[in-house]
Motif scaffolding. Sequence first.
Motif, short mmCIF file in Angstrom:
data_model
loop_
_atom_site.label_atom_id
_atom_site.label_comp_id
_atom_site.label_asym_id
_atom_site.label_seq_id
_atom_site.Cartn_x
_atom_site.Cartn_y
_atom_site.Cartn_z
N GLY A 49 0.80 -1.22 0.00
CA GLY A 49 0.00 0.00 0.00
C GLY A 49 0.82 1.26 0.00
O GLY A 49 2.00 1.27 0.34
N GLY A 50 0.22 2.35 -0.40
CA GLY A 50 0.90 3.63 -0.46
C GLY A 50 0.05 4.61 -1.25
O GLY A 50 -0.84 4.21 -2.01
N ASP A 51 0.31 5.88 -1.08
CA ASP A 51 -0.48 6.94 -1.71
C ASP A 51 0.06 7.23 -3.10
O ASP A 51 1.01 8.01 -3.26
CB ASP A 51 -0.44 8.18 -0.82
CG ASP A 51 -1.27 9.32 -1.37
OD1 ASP A 51 -1.95 9.14 -2.40
OD2 ASP A 51 -1.23 10.41 -0.77
N VAL A 52 -0.54 6.62 -4.11
CA VAL A 52 -0.07 6.78 -5.48
C VAL A 52 -0.23 8.23 -5.93
O VAL A 52 0.70 8.81 -6.51
CB VAL A 52 -0.82 5.82 -6.43
CG1 VAL A 52 -0.50 6.14 -7.89
CG2 VAL A 52 -0.46 4.38 -6.11
N ALA A 53 -1.39 8.82 -5.69
CA ALA A 53 -1.62 10.20 -6.11
C ALA A 53 -0.65 11.15 -5.42
O ALA A 53 -0.11 12.07 -6.04
CB ALA A 53 -3.06 10.60 -5.82
N GLY A 54 -0.40 10.93 -4.15
CA GLY A 54 0.54 11.77 -3.42
C GLY A 54 1.95 11.65 -3.95
O GLY A 54 2.69 12.63 -4.02
N ALA A 55 2.34 10.42 -4.33
CA ALA A 55 3.68 10.20 -4.87
C ALA A 55 3.85 10.91 -6.21
O ALA A 55 4.89 11.51 -6.49
CB ALA A 55 3.94 8.70 -5.02
N MET A 56 2.82 10.85 -7.05
CA MET A 56 2.89 11.54 -8.35
C MET A 56 2.97 13.05 -8.14
O MET A 56 3.75 13.73 -8.82
CB MET A 56 1.67 11.18 -9.21
CG MET A 56 1.71 9.77 -9.76
SD MET A 56 0.47 9.45 -11.04
CE MET A 56 -1.05 9.60 -10.09
N ALA A 57 2.20 13.57 -7.21
CA ALA A 57 2.22 15.01 -6.95
C ALA A 57 3.58 15.45 -6.44
O ALA A 57 4.09 16.51 -6.82
CB ALA A 57 1.12 15.37 -5.96
N ALA A 58 4.18 14.64 -5.57
CA ALA A 58 5.46 15.02 -4.97
C ALA A 58 6.56 15.19 -6.00
O ALA A 58 7.42 16.06 -5.86
CB ALA A 58 5.87 13.98 -3.93
N MET A 59 6.53 14.36 -7.05
CA MET A 59 7.58 14.43 -8.08
C MET A 59 7.08 15.04 -9.38
O MET A 59 7.69 14.88 -10.43
CB MET A 59 8.17 13.04 -8.33
CG MET A 59 9.02 12.51 -7.18
SD MET A 59 10.34 13.65 -6.65
CE MET A 59 11.38 13.71 -8.12
N GLY A 60 5.95 15.75 -9.34
CA GLY A 60 5.46 16.48 -10.51
C GLY A 60 5.06 15.59 -11.66
O GLY A 60 5.29 15.93 -12.83
N LEU A 61 4.41 14.47 -11.36
CA LEU A 61 4.06 13.49 -12.38
C LEU A 61 2.56 13.39 -12.64
O LEU A 61 2.14 12.58 -13.47
CB LEU A 61 4.58 12.11 -11.97
CG LEU A 61 6.10 11.96 -11.88
CD1 LEU A 61 6.47 10.67 -11.17
CD2 LEU A 61 6.71 11.97 -13.29
N ALA A 62 1.76 14.19 -11.95
CA ALA A 62 0.30 14.05 -12.06
C ALA A 62 -0.18 14.21 -13.50
O ALA A 62 -1.06 13.47 -13.97
CB ALA A 62 -0.39 15.06 -11.15
#
Length: 208
Positions: free
Chosen positions: A95-108
């Motif tokens: 588990g993990g926050d996929v949306a949060g990970a994308m936002a953190a590295m500018g990948l959204a």
Amino acid sequence: MSLLSVQGLCVARGGLRTVEGVSFTLDAGQALILRGPNGIGKTTLLRTVAGLQPPVAGRIKMDDDAVAYAAHADGLKGALSVAENLAFWAQVFGGGDVAGAMAAMGLASLSDRPAAALSAGQKRRLGLARLLVARRPLWVLDEPTVSLDAASVGRFADMVRGHLAQGGAALIATHIDLGLDARVLDLTPFRAKPSPDAQPAGFNEAFA
């Protein structure tokens, strides 16, 4: 709380000792930057800490499944999208926050793009975003900023700061100043002395 304790560590590459007698600890909230000339053994030490190869001597103490390791390979599946790659790794690590990970590295904005269609820098950002879905307390990172532009280096540094603020720790080999409040360990004084049974000059470690 100590997340990693390294005592008297000696590591080898291709049968040759690189550094020896290395000792340090990493507590929750701490980062340690490894420095030293090319070839001294930074990558070998990190791989040993990550459990990818055994030490020659010394002791490494940490909890089981504590490490998330990121090196030169980004660990991506080219046919999967950015979001699908992170969802895959989130499932692997529980588990993990996929949306949060994308936002953190500018990948959204790239969430639906196949990894194979990403630039080198975008692939590196996606590879680093995997750290956030891994939910491991100890990050072991080998030259993580390769292929990143200045803005992405800043995003990554913020990501590390957030990890440390949440009680994580990071062991990083890098020549880049990330602006972190981190200790620095220069491996030069720990360069291994030649041993009597060392391989002769011209030995190619690829055939070891």
